[in-house]
Design an enzyme around this catalytic site. Structure first.
Site, mmCIF file in Angstrom:
data_model
loop_
_atom_site.group_PDB
_atom_site.id
_atom_site.type_symbol
_atom_site.label_atom_id
_atom_site.label_comp_id
_atom_site.label_asym_id
_atom_site.label_seq_id
_atom_site.Cartn_x
_atom_site.Cartn_y
_atom_site.Cartn_z
ATOM 1 N N GLY A 44 0.847 -1.183 0.089
ATOM 2 C CA GLY A 44 0.018 0.075 -0.147
ATOM 3 C C GLY A 44 0.848 1.185 0.094
ATOM 4 O O GLY A 44 0.574 2.376 -0.677
ATOM 5 N N CYS A 45 1.939 1.334 0.724
ATOM 6 C CA CYS A 45 2.845 2.614 0.918
ATOM 7 C C CYS A 45 3.474 2.724 -0.174
ATOM 8 O O CYS A 45 3.730 3.841 -0.937
ATOM 9 C CB CYS A 45 3.852 2.260 1.828
ATOM 10 N N THR A 46 3.752 1.562 -1.098
ATOM 11 C CA THR A 46 4.367 1.722 -2.470
ATOM 12 C C THR A 46 3.424 2.268 -3.463
ATOM 13 O O THR A 46 3.819 3.265 -4.168
ATOM 14 C CB THR A 46 5.024 0.271 -2.790
ATOM 15 N N ALA A 49 3.121 6.250 -2.826
ATOM 16 C CA ALA A 49 4.304 6.920 -2.882
ATOM 17 C C ALA A 49 4.454 7.238 -4.478
ATOM 18 O O ALA A 49 4.549 7.967 -5.094
ATOM 19 C CB ALA A 49 5.639 6.551 -2.426
#
Length: 154
Positions: A44-46, A49
């Site tokens: 999710g963070c990838t 970003a």
């Protein structure tokens, strides 16, 4: 502590992936998007970003700065940035002081296990340093576009 629109954004100064420090007070005069995310190089963070990076030129047209904050180290941020060719500032909040000030370092539960972690949250800070909008429990798909629309509406 829960921050709401209309409140002043707590100031911070954190080391960033470009080798400099990012100091919120020095960014007054233009909008700032702050996205708190749990961990570098996780799914999710990838996605989040990369989406902010994909729209970075559109944010730049508004004068807005984008800052991603997580408890990861600068070394981890640099590896994450380089691996995914990220074009947003990543700031390291290793002691979680900023996450605590923004009320996003919270108790979480996953598969019955309780732990402390980042509640994925994005804040839009206006040119005067006031919180203009808060997105809590962010779902990453399409989120960066929604934030861009809010920045354009300032």
């Amino acid at each position: 502590m829960t921050l709401e629109a209309g409140q002043p954004a707590p100031d911070f100064k954190l080391p960033a992936d470009d080798g400099k420090a990012v100091h919120l007070a020095k960014l007054k005069g233009a909008p700032v998007v702050i996205f708190f995310y749990p961990k570098d190089d996780t799914p999710g963070c990838t996605i989040e970003a990369i989406d902010f990076t994909r729209l970075a030129s559109e944010f730049a047209k508004t004068g807005a700065r984008i800052i991603g904050i997580s408890p990861d180290s600068i070394a981890d941020h640099c590896a994450f940035r380089d691996k995914h060719k990220l074009g947003v500032t990543l700031a390291a909040d290793e002691d979680k002081a900023v996450a605590n000030a923004y009320g996003v370092w919270v108790e979480k539960t996953n598969y019955g296990k309780t732990y402390m972690g980042i509640d994925r949250t994005t804040l839009l800070v206006d040119a005067k340093g006031q919180i203009a909008k808060v997105w809590r429990k962010v779902k990453v798909e399409g989120h960066a576009q929604k934030v861009l629309e809010a920045v354009r509406a300032l």
